[in-house]
Each structure stands twice: as C-alpha cells, then as structure tokens.
Design a protein around this motif. Structure first.
Motif, PDB file in Angstrom:
ATOM      1  N   PHE A   6      28.162  61.923  12.727  1.00  0.00           N
ATOM      2  CA  PHE A   6      28.471  61.810  11.345  1.00  0.00           C
ATOM      3  C   PHE A   6      30.112  61.746  11.245  1.00  0.00           C
ATOM      4  CE2 PHE A   6      28.324  61.530   7.246  1.00  0.00           C
ATOM      5  CZ  PHE A   6      28.866  62.562   6.367  1.00  0.00           C
ATOM      6  N   LYS A   7      30.533  60.645  10.718  1.00  0.00           N
ATOM      7  CA  LYS A   7      31.972  60.635  10.524  1.00  0.00           C
ATOM      8  C   LYS A   7      32.554  61.343   9.506  1.00  0.00           C
ATOM      9  CE  LYS A   7      32.088  55.880  11.421  1.00  0.00           C
ATOM     10  NZ  LYS A   7      32.615  54.662  11.368  1.00  0.00           N
ATOM     11  N   GLY A   8      31.594  61.605   8.583  1.00  0.00           N
ATOM     12  CA  GLY A   8      32.095  62.333   7.168  1.00  0.00           C
ATOM     13  C   GLY A   8      32.586  63.807   7.613  1.00  0.00           C
ATOM     14  N   LEU A   9      32.410  64.489   6.163  1.00  0.00           N
ATOM     15  CA  LEU A   9      32.568  66.012   6.344  1.00  0.00           C
ATOM     16  C   LEU A   9      31.435  66.841   6.589  1.00  0.00           C
ATOM     17  CD1 LEU A   9      34.454  65.542   2.678  1.00  0.00           C
ATOM     18  CD2 LEU A   9      35.522  66.023   5.170  1.00  0.00           C
ATOM     19  N   SER A  10      31.554  67.941   7.161  1.00  0.00           N
ATOM     20  CA  SER A  10      30.620  69.039   7.291  1.00  0.00           C
ATOM     21  C   SER A  10      30.296  69.573   6.036  1.00  0.00           C
ATOM     22  CB  SER A  10      31.210  70.167   8.290  1.00  0.00           C
ATOM     23  OG  SER A  10      32.021  70.892   7.677  1.00  0.00           O
ATOM     24  N   PRO A  11      29.184  70.093   5.761  1.00  0.00           N
ATOM     25  CA  PRO A  11      28.632  70.690   4.716  1.00  0.00           C
ATOM     26  C   PRO A  11      29.938  71.774   4.156  1.00  0.00           C
ATOM     27  CG  PRO A  11      26.698  70.370   5.846  1.00  0.00           C
ATOM     28  CD  PRO A  11      27.941  70.135   6.514  1.00  0.00           C
ATOM     29  N   ALA A  14      32.862  70.238   2.889  1.00  0.00           N
ATOM     30  CA  ALA A  14      32.525  69.508   1.544  1.00  0.00           C
ATOM     31  C   ALA A  14      32.697  70.561   0.499  1.00  0.00           C
ATOM     32  CB  ALA A  14      31.463  68.714   1.676  1.00  0.00           C
TER      33      ALA A  14
END
Lengths: 435, 460, 266
Positions: A6-11, A14
């Motif tokens: 996952f390239k996005g943010l970790s929970p 976030a």
C-alpha cells in the motif's frame, strides 16, 4: 489481482492527519450553519418588517375622528315635499342644518369666517349621513338629536398629529382659526376616535375620510364567484381527463406542455388577452366582474389542474382495480371513487388558486376594472372594481389619510388571503388520507 | 327575452326531460321490463341532449350576432368616415353603441340615430329568433333522446360518452387559451410593425411614444420613438437586483431547512416563508413605493449619492423579497430529491454536514437549482405591479440601480390602462412589447423545464 | 469472563478486540430494534452478520460508525468502543470516527463526479494529502487494492455513475479504503450485483482481510460461509449465536440458528 504494498498512509498516520484537520473543519461547519440560519433570519425579518409596516399604518386607518353635534331635525327643512322620498330629502337643507349645529357646538352665531371654516371641517358626507339617519328614524323628526359626523380628513390629520401646530400657518393645510375651533371641540369633549364605519360601509370616494372598501369587496366577491365557477369544474375535468382517460400520445403531450407554459405566463398577459378577445373582439363591456372572472379563471386554471392531477395520482390504483373488478364502468369508477377520494386535494388547490386570483391586480387593470366606481355592483355585468385594484388606486392619491386607508384595506385583503390559505391547510390536514 | 331568462327556461326544459325520461323507465321497470342501464342514466341522457346542443348554439349566436351588427352598421356611416377608416370608424361605432345602450351625449348626428334604430331592430329580431331556435332545438333534441328509450338502449354508455367529450373539451381549454394569447398579441404586433420597422423597435435605444392626436396637433414632445432597449435594460436591471437578493437568501434558507433545521423548526418556518409568497403584488408595490424607496433615497442622500425617488433598487429589492419563497421552495424540492444514498456515502467517509451539503448535495442538485433560478428570473421579468407602483416611467437606458428606470410590464400597463386610440402606434406598441415579454418568459420556462427533464433522467 | 448474563450462545469475546459492543439497545421512536447485544469484533478478521430480513443486523452495523445519527428518531443505549474508547461519548466527534470506521452500502452510491474525484473526495475533506502527487498515489493505490485500477486507469476523468454495477460497488469500496480506515463496514454489498460481480467483490474482501477488520452484513448464507472467519446470527433484534463460521454452518448450537441455516425460514 495485484497485491502491491500500500502506497498510501497507514491508519495511524491517517487518523493523526484527520485529527489535525478537525479544528478548521469545525469552524467551517459553524460558519456554513450560521450562513443558513442568517438567511432564514433575514427572510423572516423581511416578513416582520412588511407586516409591522402595514399594521402600524393600517390599524390607525381603521379608525377615524368624529365630532358629535346636536342637530335639530326640522321636518320642514329636511323634507320639503313631506313624503320622505329620496328626491325630497336630497333637495332639503341638510348641509345648512349641519352647519347650524356646528355653530351651536362652539356657541357662536358665527360670522362669514367661522361659517367658511366650519363648512370645511365636517366631512362633506355629513348631509348623506343625516339623511340616512332620518330615513332610519322618521319618528325622531322634529326633535334634537346628537349625531356623530366624521371630521374632514385635514382635521383628522391634525388630530393625529400629522399636521403640526408648530408648523408656520402658511405651510400647513389648515389655518390657526380652524385649529382654535378644533380646540374648542376638544375642550367640550365633542371629538371622539372610533372604528371607522366609512371604511367598511363606504365606497370609492375622493375624500379620504369617506372612502370605503364595500364596493370593491362586492366586486371581488362577484369576480371570484365567476372565477371559481369556471375554473373549478374545468380544472377538475381537465385533470381527470389527463390522468384517467387521455391516451399517451402527441395530443396529450401538447396539452401538458401548454398547461406548464400557461403557468409561467405573466399575469398581465392574461389581461391583454382578456382585453383583445373578450372586450375588443366579443364586444363585452369593460370593467365588469364577468370578464374579470373569466380572465382570472383562465389564469388560475393551470394551478388547479396541476394540483388536481397530483391529488388524483395519489389515489392508489388498488381502489380503481377494486371498483373495476366488481364491474363498475370506467366513468363510474372515476365519479364514485377517484374524484371523491381526490376531492380534498382538488379543493385545496382550488382555494390556493382563488387566493391567487383574489390578490391579482395587473390583468384586471387591462380589462378596465380600474374605473372610479361609486355604486356597489349588484350583478355580474355591473361595472365594478376589486379590492387589490382599489388599493392600487388609493395608493396613488397623495393625501396622508389615504395612506392609512390603503394600509387598512391591505389588512382586510391579507386577512381574507390568510383565512383562505389557512382553510386550505386545515382542509388538507383534516381530510388527508394515509394509504 | 334576456339571456338570463332564456337560460332559466332552457334549464327548466332540460330538467323536465330528465325527470320524464327517468320516470318512464321507472314505471316500465316496475311493470317487469328489464333495462340495460339504471333509470337515472336515461334521465341524464334525455336531459343532456336537450341542454347541451342548445347551450352551444346560444353561446355561438350571442358572440356572432354582435359581430354581424358591427359590420352591417358600416352601411350607415357617412362616406368620409369609411374613407378615413381606422380610429374614426371606431369612434363611429362607439357613438352607435351608445345610442343602442340608451346613452346620449348632446345631439347625435342623424345617421347615428338611424344606425342606432336599425341596430335595435336587428337586436330585437335576433333575440326573438335566438330564443325560438334555442328552445326549439332543446325540445327537438330532448324528444329524440326520449324516443330512443327502450330496454336495449345503452343509456349509460351514451351518457359516459358525453361526459368523456366534456372532459376532452375541458382539457383543450389550455390550448385555446394559448392560441387566444398568441392571436391577441400577434395581429396587433404585425400592425405595429407595419407602422414601425421591427429593427427600429428591437434595436432602438430611445422610447418616446406619442399619441397620434398629439402628433397631429404638433404639441407632442418631438418625434415618436419606439425602441424597446431601454425597457428591456430596465427589466434586466430590476430583475438582476431581485435575483441577487432572492437567490442567496432563498437557497441558503432551503439548505438550512432541508439539512439542518429540526422538524419542528422546519414545520414552523416553511409556512411563514410561504406567507411572503401569498402577499399580493400590489401590497409589495405599495410597500416599495411608500417605505423602501424613500428609505433608500434618504440613506443614499445621507451618503452623498444622487438617488431617484423611484429608484430601480427599491423595486428590485422588494421584488427580490417577493421571490425568496419561490426560490426556496423550488430549491427545497430539488435538494430533497437528491438521493439519501449520496448523503450516506459522504457521511460514511466522515464528511461534516457542511462538506456533505456543499460538495455532494448541492453539486448533485445543481441542475435543479439552475432551473429554479431561471424560473425565478422569469417570474421577476413578468412581475407587474411592483414596477408599476415603485419604478418610474422614465425610459432611461441606465444600469445604475439608483436611477429611475422603466420596465416592459410597467409600460404595457401604462399604455393600455385608461383611454386608448386603438389604431395608434402607441397603443399597438404595448402589444409588440407583450409579444417580446411572452417570448422571453416562455423561452426561460422552456429552458428551465429542459434542464429539469435532464436532471430527472439522471436519477431515474 | 466479564459478563455472565449474556443470552447469546457461543463465544462473543475475542482475544484482542478492535471494537467492543456491550449491552447495546437501539430504538426507532417506540420500536425496540436491537435488544441487549454484546459482541467483540477482532483485529483483522472478517465477521459476518446474518439473519432474516428485519432482524436488526443492518441497524446494528450502522451503530458501529454512528451512521444512525442521521436518523432523527434513532436512539442507542449501552456502550460501543473502538480500541477501548467509547464512540458514543459526548466528546467524540463522528467525523474522525467515520474516517476510522468506513462504510460500504447496499446499493452502489458513487457521487455524480469523476472516478478520480470519487476516490479523492475522502482524502481531500480530511486533509490527508499535502500535494497533488500524494493524492494521485492514494487514488491509484486505493483503486489497485479494489482491483479496479486496470479497468479504469484510462478513464479516471469520466463519471463514476457510468461504470457497471459491480464496478461501481468496487469504486465505493476503493473510496472507503482511500481514507485508510481501520474497520470497514459493509451493508449487504453484493445484494444489487450479479453473480460475476459478486464473485469479484468477495475476492476483494479476501484480499483486504490482511489489512482491515471487516464487518459484513449479508443476506446470503453461502456468502457468509465463503468470506467470513466468524459469523453472528441475529433474530428479531436479538443476537442469538456467535461462533467460528465453520462451526455455525456445520454444527450450530442454537435451535433458531439451525432452523435458519437449514432454510426453515429466512
């Protein structure tokens, strides 16, 4: 399917960023809410300003000042021919008798100056009032009676404080001498401030103190009677046809488009049509409730058709199926079941349409219902005017007292409209069926 | 026989046919005969057949005979009037009609008296003939219907057929009204364009109508000018002011009431706002002219501005207040039509209420809101009484809200109220303006409905 | 363990719970919709709520991220906690809560905006990104995780409403993923989809399981059996039985569960 990292943010990250954004977003939320609230507040403020403006001007307009005079009812002078006929009473000396009574009220024989002033102080409708009084009470002939007469509108303005004592004499509409007489009347307790009987029982007049709305009210009632008796049956019939019978074809579509378009045509255009078709082409007279009613009926027809169609559509199909299922014809189904069940909705729409018609002015100006009509209209083909047009005409008069009269007439008109709308709402609530 | 008494007799005849037919069937049924329909339907069949054809003839006759008399009476006019035509002929007709109505001004010319006498004669004959034909027709049709009664005759089907014709006729009234509107402005507009070239009218920037009488007498204030632009500019200015007031307030109120307010607040505030819509326009006009205009003038002058006493701003502001409920109730409808699932989607992601409203609900409702605004513009353009009472008559081509401007509707009213010379370019110009007004408002309406239609398709 | 008077059959508790619900009652006006429900939702598990229509499973799901706040007459009693913190405490803001507990609905409900804007909506409102390229990254990875990237990468600027039903639902899942939630609630996500689209969504749930806790309400027992680790059976507002999916479907303890599983009603 890919299973890339996952390239996005970790929970956790976030959540931290969401928390960080919250403060500003709450502020924005508050601002937005406040904006909506102030819009509602603004709209309601307009409503309050409008109504308070009209009430503060209009409520005093329902009252006026009267002077009470002891009048000698001399039969020989009031009724020279002795038969109590209108002709005889009109040829009598009512004006002079009132003048004498007013002279007596200030305890003077009266020179020319006093007489001249006094003549202008009691409303010119006084003699009519005296005649009406003796007609109603012929047995009092020969006695002396105390009768209240409306004062002239300038005196009324003075008593209300619109004309100020401090104003230099040459700048005010009444002179010092007249003011002295008014003072004498007041000292003697002859002046009273009462509910105006001219407002409700008088007709159009150039004199503010005598002007009333009775004629216009009758004109409005006659016009509305024509309007409702044309628009209601036609509107319901058209709605029934379009909802229950009409095939889905080009012709039906054209009718529907037409109804929608008519609802958007400015009301003044209906007046132009009334002028061109009913008055110029068909040769019907101007200023009559019949033409006014027809024009308003055509104008309100779309409103009634649209609301009646909605009411018919709200009747569930199961009811129709039930009736058809036991062998009722289509017309029987419509007339025995659909129309009675849709009636509350249709009536509500009609009342709202009538309220619209009652307040309408522009189309009636076009067909000449703006004439100065003193007589109370007795029928659908008598010249008449209506309440909103009366308001329009009075609004043009310059006298201060007419502003109050106009506001008073507006209160009466609004009272009618609010009653009608409240009736519509109540009807809808009471007869509303939940399927 | 007057129209009223003729109608009463006709009604009595029809009712008689109704009762006789119904009774006949009732008696026959009690004797054991079996009928297709209920007795009531036989009565209705006979009664309606007696009534409706006769009424139609009566109405048509009453309309047509006056037209005939008006053309026949021309034979009595002196040749010079016929030659002059136009307004002279209308004056002549009015003179004759006065005689017929029993009104005399001074000593009328001999030909007028003759014409009047002839007219009265025709009218008497016409009335007599009309009564005979109408009552005769009612009786004959009623009898024919009565003769049809027997056990096989399907009276209910017959009556229902009549009713359905009645319903169709009622629904065509809308079309007749539209045709009536178009015809009533079309001919006069064409005649106006014969007097004033359309390009002068549409692109003209000066408006200075003159009565023909004034022109002939040479007392008019110069040459008559019929350019419609100043009025349309005035209409545009006042409508814009109204829209600037009404759209933000109306839209924001609708949003607040639909998304924020508790049901209790909503159910109190909505009817209150609707009161604003129910106030007659003449009341708004009075309010604008008497309260708002002086207040704006006072305020403006205290700030050192020149303000006309009938400023466009006053009329526009009040008109804006008038259409607030119009905008808010239409917007409310479209906002409520946005599916709840979209709101759920936004809330599910953690949007705040304002984010949901601004970024999801309003964009989704945008086409409907645009349509509502267009309808509001159309309403503002067609509004008459406020501008008649609160805007001026000076045809200034100005976009300064503090100036006095005039509008299309207020010019129409001013020209057509009161005495008119029917053939004059000034009177005809009101019809040309009306044509433009109708085209404009219907165009706006059409445009708005198209948008609404597209918008509905999106969610269906 | 902590609560002895639990009516529910089976073990409602787990080792390290993500969310805990204790004695939850939900009312719609006078109607008692959920009756004294206690359950744990574990870390990185898929738990399925099953039961006949109107049994309260969707209602209970909506209490987990306070979506029922949008319904005026709805009232919740008892405690529901996320990572030990009561989500109905007065101090809690629903905005960050819903960012952590995302939701996918029964009917696909893409915004009438472009595909890109649909995904970017959440990160934008929450201020998750600082630059356009970060946002692009999030959009791409969310779509990739939802298995939609290859299908839509060339038409990101086209309206989301133009996709097929199954694609729309995966778009909605991607939209939920884009805000990096911890828990994803799915309310019958496949009920409006055809079998092929359903299979794709189920496959996706399998994939997502490694990173998220997923609560799925479903009408289809087969689906629950296919995708979930644990299953909870609701009946008329009561939580009847909770257990490992395999156990529930092969050897239910409660008579009502057994009747439902064997298709005696439903």
């Amino acid at each position: 399917m890919t299973n890339k990292a996952f390239k996005g943010l970790s929970p956790q990250e976030a959540t931290a960023r969401v928390e960080a954004s919250l403060k500003q977003r709450r502020k924005k939320e508050k601002r937005f809410r406040l904006m909506g609230l102030s819009a509602v507040g603004l709209a309601l403020t307009f409503l309050v300003i409008l109504f308070s403006g009209i009430l503060t001007k209009g409520l005093p307009g329902m009252f006026q000042h009267y002077v009470q005079l002891d009048v000698v009812l001399d039969k020989a002078r009031l009724d020279p021919q002795g038969d109590m006929s209108d002709a005889s009473l009109f040829s009598g000396d009512a004006d002079k008798i009132i003048l004498e009574a007013s002279l007596a009220s200030i305890g003077e024989e009266g020179g020319r100056k006093t007489k001249k002033a006094l003549r202008k102080m009691v409303s010119s409708g006084g003699s009519q009032r005296l005649i009406d009084f003796v007609k109603a009470n012929p047995e009092l002939m020969g006695t002396t009676q105390t009768i209240k007469f409306a004062v002239d509108d300038d005196i009324d303005s003075f008593l209300r404080g619109f004309i100020k004592r401090e104003t230099p004499e040459k700048d005010r509409r009444i002179n010092d001498f007249t003011i002295e007489i008014v003072d004498k009347w007041q000292e003697a307790g002859l002046i009273s401030y009462e509910l105006s009987d001219y407002l409700f029982f008088g007709s159009a007049s150039r004199d503010a103190e005598m002007a009333g709305i009775k004629g216009a009210l009758f004109g409005s009632l006659l016009t509305l009677a024509i309007c409702v008796s044309i628009a209601f049956p036609l509107g319901v019939a058209a709605a029934v046809y379009l909802e229950e019978i009409a095939p889905k074809n080009r012709w039906t579509e054209i009718i529907e488009i037409n109804i929608n378009n008519l609802a958007a045509v400015p009301s003044v255009v209906f007046g132009i049509m009334g002028l061109a078709i009913f008055i110029v082409t068909f040769g019907m007279p101007r200023s009559i409730p019949l033409v006014g009613g027809i024009v308003l009926a055509l104008m309100t027809l779309p409103t009634i058709i649209i609301s009646s169609r909605a009411a018919i559509r709200a009747v569930p199909p199961s009811i129709r199926d039930a009736a058809l299922g036991i062998g009722a014809s289509k017309m029987q189904t419509i007339f025995h079941h659909v129309i009675p069940l849709a009636m509350p909705g249709m009536l509500t729409g009609t009342i709202i349409g009538m309220a619209q018609a009652l307040g309408e002015t522009a189309p009636l100006l076009m067909i000449g219902m703006v004439a100065f009509i003193v007589d109370i209209p007795g029928g659908f083909t008598d010249p008449a005017t209506v309440l909103p047009v009366q308001i329009f005409m009075w609004a043009d008069f310059a006298e201060r007292m007419f502003i109050q009269k106009t506001s008073a007439a507006i209160i009466v008109l609004l009272a009618f409209l609010i009653t009608m709308n409240a009736a519509a709402i109540m009807l809808r609530k009471k007869l509303e069926r939940r399927w | 026989m007057t129209l009223t008494s003729l109608l009463i007799i006709l009604t009595v005849i029809s009712l008689a046919f109704y009762f006789i037919a119904k009774r006949t069937v009732l008696i026959a049924r009690s004797n054991g005969q079996v009928f297709h329909s209920l007795p009531n339907y036989y009565g209705l069949w006979a009664g309606s057949l007696a009534f409706f054809p006769a009424v139609v003839v009566l109405i048509l006759w009453s309309i047509i005979d006056i037209q005939l008399f008006q053309s026949w009476v021309r034979d009595f006019y002196p040749p010079e009037i016929l030659a002059a035509g136009g307004s002279q002929a209308i004056v002549a007709l009015a003179k004759v009609e006065n005689i017929v109505a029993g009104i005399r001004f001074g000593e009328p010319e001999a030909w007028v008296l003759q014409a009047g006498d002839a007219w009265i004669g025709w009218a008497a004959t016409s009335t007599m003939l009309k009564s005979a034909v109408v009552l005769g027709l009612a009786t004959v049709c009623g009898l024919i219907a009565y003769r049809q009664i027997d056990s096989d005759f399907r009276a209910r089907n017959g009556v229902e057929k009549l009713i359905s014709y009645g319903l169709i006729a009622a629904s065509t009234i809308a079309i007749l009204t539209t045709i009536g509107i178009v015809l009533s402005v079309l001919f006069e507009t064409i005649r106006f364009f014969q007097l004033v070239p359309p390009t002068d009218f549409i692109f003209g920037t000066e408006w200075n109508p003159q009565f023909e009488g004034a022109e002939r007498a040479g007392s008019g204030g110069g040459e008559a000018k019929y350019g419609m632009l100043p009025m349309f500019a005035g209409t545009l200015l006042i409508s814009s002011i109204a829209i600037i007031v009404a759209v933000p307030v109306g839209l924001a109120s609708a949003v607040y009431l639909a998304e924020y307010a508790s049901p209790k607040v909503r159910s109190t505030v909505k009817p209150l706002l609707e009161i604003l819509a129910g106030v007659p326009t003449v009341v708004y006009g009075f309010f604008a002219a008497l309260t708002v205009a002086p207040a704006i003038k006072g305020l403006g002058e205290s700030l050192g501005l020149t303000v006309a006493s009938e400023s466009a701003l006053a009329a526009g502001l009040v008109m804006g207040v008038m259409i607030i409920p119009f905008v808010s109730s239409l917007s409310d409808d479209v906002i409520n039509a946005v599916p709840q699932s979209l709101r759920d989607a936004a809330y599910g992601l953690g949007s705040t209420k304002s984010e949901t409203t601004r970024q999801v609900v309003l964009p989704a409702a945008l086409p409907g809101i645009v349509a509502a605004v267009i309808l509001a513009v159309s309403r503002a353009v067609g509004e008459t009484m406020i501008v008649v009472m609160a805007a001026g008559l000076a045809a200034n081509l100005s976009f300064n809200p503090l100036d006095a401007v005039t509008t299309v509707t207020s010019q129409i009213v001013t020209i057509l109220v009161g005495d008119q010379e029917f053939e004059s370019a000034k009177t005809l110009s009101a019809f040309a303006l009306s044509t433009m007004l109708i085209i404009l408002t219907l165009g706006l309406n059409f445009f708005a409905l198209q948008i609404v239609k597209k918008y509905r398709e999106q969610y269906d | 363990m902590e609560n002895s008077n639990i009516k529910t059959t089976g073990n409602v508790f787990v080792e390290n719970p993500r969310m805990t619900a204790r004695n939850v009652d939900v009312y719609y006006g006078d109607k008692h919709a959920i009756n004294d429900v206690t359950i744990d939702i574990g870390e990185q598990e898929v738990i399925a709520f099953i039961g006949p229509s109107g049994c309260g499973k969707s209602t209970f799901l909506r209490t987990l991220n306070r979506m029922n706040d949008t319904i005026d007459i709805c009232r919740v009693e008892g405690t529901i906690a996320l990572d030990g913190q009561d989500i109905y405490a007065p101090s809690v803001d629903v905005v960050p809560l819903r960012a952590r507990v995302g939701m996918v609905f029964q009917k696909p409900n893409p915004f009438p905006k472009s595909i890109y804007d649909n995904i970017a909506y959440g990160p934008r409102i929450h201020g998750l990104t600082k630059s356009k390229s970060e946002l692009d990254d999030i959009v791409e990875s969310a779509l990739e995780k939802a298995g939609l990237w290859n299908e839509v990468k060339d038409r990101l600027d086209q309206p989301g409403t133009g996709l097929s039903g199954g694609q729309q639902q995966r778009l909605c899942i991607a939209r939920a993923i884009a805000v990096s939630p911890e828990v994803i609630l799915m309310d019958e996500p496949c009920s409006a989809l055809d079998p092929i689209a359903t299979a794709k969504v189920e496959e996706l749930i399998e994939e997502l399981k490694s990173q998220y806790t997923i609560v799925i309400v479903t009408h289809s027992m087969q689906q629950a059996a296919r995708v979930s680790d644990r299953t909870a059976y609701f009946h008329l507002g009561d939580l009847i039985e909770v257990g490992n999916t395999e156990q529930i479907f092969t050897n239910p303890s409660h008579q009502l569960t057994q009747d439902y599983i064997t298709g005696r009603f439903g």
